[in-house]
Scaffold this motif. Structure first.
Motif, PDB file in Angstrom:
ATOM      1  N   VAL A 173       0.836  -1.210   0.000  1.00  0.00           N
ATOM      2  CA  VAL A 173       0.000   0.000   0.000  1.00  0.00           C
ATOM      3  C   VAL A 173       0.868   1.256   0.000  1.00  0.00           C
ATOM      4  CG1 VAL A 173      -1.680   1.325   1.340  1.00  0.00           C
ATOM      5  CG2 VAL A 173      -1.977  -1.147   1.036  1.00  0.00           C
ATOM      6  N   ALA A 174       1.916   1.275   0.803  1.00  0.00           N
ATOM      7  CA  ALA A 174       2.786   2.450   0.851  1.00  0.00           C
ATOM      8  C   ALA A 174       3.421   2.720  -0.505  1.00  0.00           C
ATOM      9  CB  ALA A 174       3.859   2.260   1.917  1.00  0.00           C
ATOM     10  N   ARG A 175       3.852   1.666  -1.180  1.00  0.00           N
ATOM     11  CA  ARG A 175       4.486   1.841  -2.491  1.00  0.00           C
ATOM     12  C   ARG A 175       3.485   2.322  -3.529  1.00  0.00           C
ATOM     13  NH1 ARG A 175       8.432   3.374  -4.879  1.00  0.00           N
ATOM     14  NH2 ARG A 175       9.525   2.168  -6.463  1.00  0.00           N
ATOM     15  N   VAL A 176       2.309   1.719  -3.563  1.00  0.00           N
ATOM     16  CA  VAL A 176       1.301   2.102  -4.547  1.00  0.00           C
ATOM     17  C   VAL A 176       0.896   3.568  -4.382  1.00  0.00           C
ATOM     18  CG1 VAL A 176      -1.134   1.761  -5.167  1.00  0.00           C
ATOM     19  CG2 VAL A 176       0.395  -0.207  -4.968  1.00  0.00           C
ATOM     20  N   ARG A 177       0.864   4.032  -3.157  1.00  0.00           N
ATOM     21  CA  ARG A 177       0.393   5.398  -2.893  1.00  0.00           C
ATOM     22  C   ARG A 177       1.487   6.454  -3.011  1.00  0.00           C
ATOM     23  NH1 ARG A 177      -4.466   6.371  -0.148  1.00  0.00           N
ATOM     24  NH2 ARG A 177      -5.845   4.558  -0.088  1.00  0.00           N
ATOM     25  N   SER A 178       2.735   6.026  -3.210  1.00  0.00           N
ATOM     26  CA  SER A 178       3.831   6.997  -3.224  1.00  0.00           C
ATOM     27  C   SER A 178       4.533   7.126  -4.563  1.00  0.00           C
ATOM     28  CB  SER A 178       4.871   6.621  -2.154  1.00  0.00           C
ATOM     29  OG  SER A 178       5.478   5.380  -2.450  1.00  0.00           O
ATOM     30  N   VAL A 179       4.242   6.224  -5.524  1.00  0.00           N
ATOM     31  CA  VAL A 179       4.950   6.251  -6.800  1.00  0.00           C
ATOM     32  C   VAL A 179       4.238   7.170  -7.776  1.00  0.00           C
ATOM     33  CG1 VAL A 179       5.935   3.961  -6.523  1.00  0.00           C
ATOM     34  CG2 VAL A 179       3.683   4.205  -7.577  1.00  0.00           C
ATOM     35  N   ARG A 180       4.806   7.232  -8.984  1.00  0.00           N
ATOM     36  CA  ARG A 180       4.203   8.009 -10.075  1.00  0.00           C
ATOM     37  C   ARG A 180       2.755   7.568 -10.295  1.00  0.00           C
ATOM     38  NH1 ARG A 180       6.130   7.185 -16.369  1.00  0.00           N
ATOM     39  NH2 ARG A 180       4.606   8.578 -17.333  1.00  0.00           N
ATOM     40  N   HIS A 181       1.865   8.524 -10.530  1.00  0.00           N
ATOM     41  CA  HIS A 181       0.444   8.232 -10.678  1.00  0.00           C
ATOM     42  C   HIS A 181      -0.037   7.355  -9.522  1.00  0.00           C
ATOM     43  CE1 HIS A 181       0.508  10.180 -14.504  1.00  0.00           C
ATOM     44  NE2 HIS A 181       1.200   9.233 -15.105  1.00  0.00           N
ATOM     45  N   PRO A 182       0.006   7.862  -8.309  1.00  0.00           N
ATOM     46  CA  PRO A 182      -0.332   7.027  -7.144  1.00  0.00           C
ATOM     47  C   PRO A 182      -1.719   6.426  -7.262  1.00  0.00           C
ATOM     48  CG  PRO A 182      -0.278   9.359  -6.577  1.00  0.00           C
ATOM     49  CD  PRO A 182       0.302   9.251  -7.940  1.00  0.00           C
ATOM     50  N   GLY A 183      -1.848   5.227  -6.670  1.00  0.00           N
ATOM     51  CA  GLY A 183      -3.108   4.503  -6.734  1.00  0.00           C
ATOM     52  C   GLY A 183      -3.936   4.676  -5.484  1.00  0.00           C
ATOM     53  N   ARG A 184      -5.056   3.962  -5.446  1.00  0.00           N
ATOM     54  CA  ARG A 184      -6.046   4.121  -4.382  1.00  0.00           C
ATOM     55  C   ARG A 184      -6.148   2.874  -3.498  1.00  0.00           C
ATOM     56  NH1 ARG A 184     -10.758   6.843  -8.314  1.00  0.00           N
ATOM     57  NH2 ARG A 184      -9.308   8.256  -9.395  1.00  0.00           N
ATOM     58  N   LEU A 185      -5.201   1.993  -3.602  1.00  0.00           N
ATOM     59  CA  LEU A 185      -5.219   0.740  -2.848  1.00  0.00           C
ATOM     60  C   LEU A 185      -5.105   1.014  -1.353  1.00  0.00           C
ATOM     61  CD1 LEU A 185      -5.203  -2.319  -3.678  1.00  0.00           C
ATOM     62  CD2 LEU A 185      -2.731  -2.245  -3.324  1.00  0.00           C
ATOM     63  N   SER A 186      -5.837   0.220  -0.559  1.00  0.00           N
ATOM     64  CA  SER A 186      -5.809   0.368   0.899  1.00  0.00           C
ATOM     65  C   SER A 186      -5.524  -0.971   1.561  1.00  0.00           C
ATOM     66  CB  SER A 186      -7.147   0.913   1.406  1.00  0.00           C
ATOM     67  OG  SER A 186      -8.165  -0.082   1.302  1.00  0.00           O
ATOM     68  N   LEU A 187      -5.168  -0.908   2.836  1.00  0.00           N
ATOM     69  CA  LEU A 187      -4.975  -2.135   3.608  1.00  0.00           C
ATOM     70  C   LEU A 187      -6.255  -2.949   3.669  1.00  0.00           C
ATOM     71  CD1 LEU A 187      -2.790  -0.783   6.547  1.00  0.00           C
ATOM     72  CD2 LEU A 187      -2.054  -2.325   4.716  1.00  0.00           C
ATOM     73  N   ALA A 188      -7.399  -2.275   3.744  1.00  0.00           N
ATOM     74  CA  ALA A 188      -8.677  -2.990   3.785  1.00  0.00           C
ATOM     75  C   ALA A 188      -8.935  -3.736   2.477  1.00  0.00           C
ATOM     76  CB  ALA A 188      -9.813  -2.016   4.074  1.00  0.00           C
ATOM     77  N   ASP A 189      -8.525  -3.151   1.337  1.00  0.00           N
ATOM     78  CA  ASP A 189      -8.688  -3.837   0.048  1.00  0.00           C
ATOM     79  C   ASP A 189      -7.952  -5.169   0.044  1.00  0.00           C
ATOM     80  OD1 ASP A 189     -10.240  -1.811  -1.213  1.00  0.00           O
ATOM     81  OD2 ASP A 189      -8.420  -0.669  -1.629  1.00  0.00           O
ATOM     82  N   LEU A 190      -6.721  -5.164   0.535  1.00  0.00           N
ATOM     83  CA  LEU A 190      -5.940  -6.397   0.592  1.00  0.00           C
ATOM     84  C   LEU A 190      -6.534  -7.383   1.585  1.00  0.00           C
ATOM     85  CD1 LEU A 190      -2.426  -4.770   0.431  1.00  0.00           C
ATOM     86  CD2 LEU A 190      -3.265  -6.469  -1.192  1.00  0.00           C
ATOM     87  N   ARG A 191      -6.849  -6.900   2.772  1.00  0.00           N
ATOM     88  CA  ARG A 191      -7.376  -7.776   3.832  1.00  0.00           C
ATOM     89  C   ARG A 191      -8.660  -8.459   3.403  1.00  0.00           C
ATOM     90  NH1 ARG A 191      -9.522  -4.064   7.866  1.00  0.00           N
ATOM     91  NH2 ARG A 191     -11.358  -4.254   6.514  1.00  0.00           N
ATOM     92  N   ASP A 192      -9.506  -7.756   2.657  1.00  0.00           N
ATOM     93  CA  ASP A 192     -10.837  -8.269   2.338  1.00  0.00           C
ATOM     94  C   ASP A 192     -10.899  -9.082   1.048  1.00  0.00           C
ATOM     95  OD1 ASP A 192     -11.684  -6.964   4.608  1.00  0.00           O
ATOM     96  OD2 ASP A 192     -12.469  -5.217   3.541  1.00  0.00           O
ATOM     97  N   TYR A 193      -9.794  -9.183   0.305  1.00  0.00           N
ATOM     98  CA  TYR A 193      -9.851  -9.911  -0.963  1.00  0.00           C
ATOM     99  C   TYR A 193     -10.114 -11.395  -0.728  1.00  0.00           C
ATOM    100  CZ  TYR A 193      -8.858 -11.767  -5.553  1.00  0.00           C
ATOM    101  OH  TYR A 193      -8.979 -12.401  -6.764  1.00  0.00           O
TER     102      TYR A 193
END
Length: 579
Positions: free
Chosen positions: A250-270
């Motif tokens: 999540v930290a990487r997705v939210r900090s790179v170029r064109h940051p994404g919207r992924l959250s810890l809850a998204d991963l936990r709930d998959y």
């Protein structure tokens, strides 16, 4: 009828008579691809066909120890993450078909990525509301969907596994820790990629101090990935979807170029899902594939259903007439795919409506045996709905494996991180997918909301087509699939035609030049035989043809009496493992 069309029809009839029914076992010179071939391999007990020798060896050792086909698939898929990082891995997803011989059933496992809960249909629109350029959308965090591969593998292992989970992860851990020799294919892809070296972690892992792609034969070690896999071996997929690994993603997705919207809850709930297998008849066989969110199973069945109008078994294998009919069937089926397929929750049309006999009969009537349709066709309209024609890009990467075990169980598994090297974002030694770019960038088609539009927790449309084929007695006959983006559908459909209509050995089928029509120009594999075929298609049937590389990775297992016969695509590094 014009003179040109009359000549084309006469030529077609000559070709139809060139190989009498029941005599189509040998490919004609026109059907030889011009690529190197890999001979088919025969086995009586078990067989594994994967995209890399390390993965084949891992699967074969599991089978020798009494593991199931599912066990072997888990081990091979994880090894592929290590040795084929450009194609698949725990940062991506996949689809898996399992043939359960003891229970007499087949099950589809859906490990397709999902959009974050915070995603909406503007995900790939720029500040002016226009679709982003493709690679602007790919590279960085915005394109990353919630990875599904590990959850899917664990679910299938819980249902069908025999050996302990940790045993299956061990080969990938060992290769990541000890290293492996960089293959020519991996080196070439690293050298050609324009974006991967911009990621600091990927640059340190895959390139030398001068920024050059690691040379062929260089030992590539990935201790960070080995540590992740140790945690997964000890604690199962929860070690990936929660805790420090999830926080790193999540930290990487939210900090790179064109940051994404992924959250810890998204991963936990998959959660991975079991879905009903999508099956349909072809000649005296039953062909089974993946339902939505894959468009692969349904579109393969639509192509085959359109071709049932024609006596392909009476035609010379790979002849211009046969490939003309195949291209026109692909044109029609892809028009429907582009219009109707997406997340199951957003589809206005059931795949069953698109492969219903009455609908296929109406669509097949549009195929002119003597002339190509001039350009793209409109999608069909099952009763009571309006078509929504639009496109979304899908680029080739992906990997496929086919396995059968001693008990007759089988797995067809196609896994992907979408584009080569995915989002070019490395986390803890593995690459994250860019599967969200499989959504339509434009949320609306000409007639309304697109069924493949982005949205909260939606799954993007896929073309992955793991396939099982059954004979008239209901006995498993073939296990197959391929990487290749949206071309996968045509690769798989053509392989089924070669196996079932022309009864060619699998290695001969894989040696034929590819023909692919995705409701655009007809694309023909750029080989010596492919160039001859392209000339015939253009001259005799008016096909608008373009030559190009069509690098499939088909891995096929076929029953031959009491034995299995397997073949790996000569275009890639795959191998067949048997005892």
């Amino acid at each position: 009828m014009t003179a040109g069309r009359w000549i084309g029809l006469c030529f077609a009839l000559v070709l139809a008579a060139a190989t009498p029914p029941g005599r189509a076992q040998q490919a004609t010179p026109e059907a030889a691809s011009g690529v190197d071939t890999k001979p088919a391999v025969r086995a009586h007990r078990h067989m594994a066909v994967t995209a890399n020798p390390h993965a084949t060896d891992a699967a074969l050792q599991v089978l020798r120890e009494g593991g199931s086909a599912t066990d072997a698939a888990v081990a091979a898929a994880l090894v592929l993450n290590v040795v084929e990082p450009q194609s698949s891995g725990i940062g991506g997803g996949g689809f898996m078909l399992v043939h359960d011989a003891r229970r007499g059933r087949r099950i589809a496992y859906d490990g397709r990525e999902r959009a974050p809960a915070a995603a909406d249909d503007t995900l790939f629109l720029d500040a002016d509301g226009k679709p982003m350029a493709f690679f602007d959308a790919v590279v960085g965090g915005r394109s990353v969907g919630v990875p599904g591969l590990l959850r899917m593998l664990a679910l299938a292992h819980r249902d069908h596994g025999r050996l302990p989970w940790a045993r299956l992860v061990a080969p990938a851990i060992r290769l990541a820790q000890d290293g492996f020799a960089v293959s020519p294919r991996l080196h070439a892809l690293l050298a050609a990629d324009r974006f991967l070296a911009d990621d600091p972690g990927a640059r340190a892992l895959f390139y030398d101090a001068q920024g050059r792609a690691l040379a062929v034969g260089t030992r590539l070690r990935n201790p960070a990935l080995a540590e992740v896999l140790r945690k997964v071996a000890a604690n199962g997929p929860d070690a990936f979807y929660t805790g420090s690994i999830a926080r790193d993603i999540v930290a990487r997705v939210r900090s790179v170029r064109h940051p994404g919207r992924l959250s810890l809850a998204d991963l936990r709930d998959y959660r991975a899902m079991r879905r009903p297998v999508l099956c349909g008849p072809y000649r005296q066989y039953t062909v089974c594939g993946m339902p939505p969110p894959s468009s692969g199973g349904g579109t393969v069945l639509e192509i085959l259903g359109l071709l049932t109008r024609f006596d392909l078994p009476a035609l010379a294998p790979g002849s211009a007439f046969a490939m003309h009919l195949f291209a026109e069937a692909g044109r029609l089926a892809f028009a429907d795919r582009d219009a109707w397929y997406g997340d199951p929750a957003t589809m206005a049309v059931s795949p069953r409506a698109l492969i219903a006999p009455a609908y296929l009969k109406r669509r097949a009537a549009r195929i002119d045996p003597t002339r190509a349709h001039p350009g793209a066709v409109l999608p069909g309209r099952p009763e009571g709905v309006a078509a929504v024609p639009a496109r979304s890009p899908e680029r080739p990467s992906t990997s496929h494996l086919s396995i059968v075990d001693d008990a007759g169980n089988a797995v067809a598994l196609t896994a992907s991180i979408e584009n080569a090297f995915g989002s070019r974002t490395l986390v803890d030694g593995f690459l994250l997918n860019n599967q969200l770019t499989d959504f339509s960038f434009s949320p609306r088609g000409v007639s309304g909301p697109h069924p493949n539009r982005a949205g909260s927790r939606r799954q993007p449309r896929s073309s992955m087509s793991p396939t099982l084929v059954y004979d008239a007695r209901g006995q498993l006959y073939a296990v197959l699939g391929s990487p290749g983006g949206s071309h996968i559908i045509n690769y798989v459909a053509a392989t089924v035609v070669g196996l079932l209509d022309w009864h060619l050995p699998p290695d001969q089928v894989l040696a034929m030049p590819h023909v692919s029509n995705r409701n655009r120009m007809t694309e023909v594999e750029d080989t010596s035989a492919g160039r001859q075929l392209a000339t015939s298609l253009a001259t005799l049937f008016g096909q608008a043809v373009t030559l190009r590389d069509l690098t499939s990775g088909l891995h096929v297992i076929v029953r031959d009496g009491p034995d299995w016969v397997g073949a790996a695509d000569p275009r890639r590094e795959g191998t067949v493992g048997v005892d």
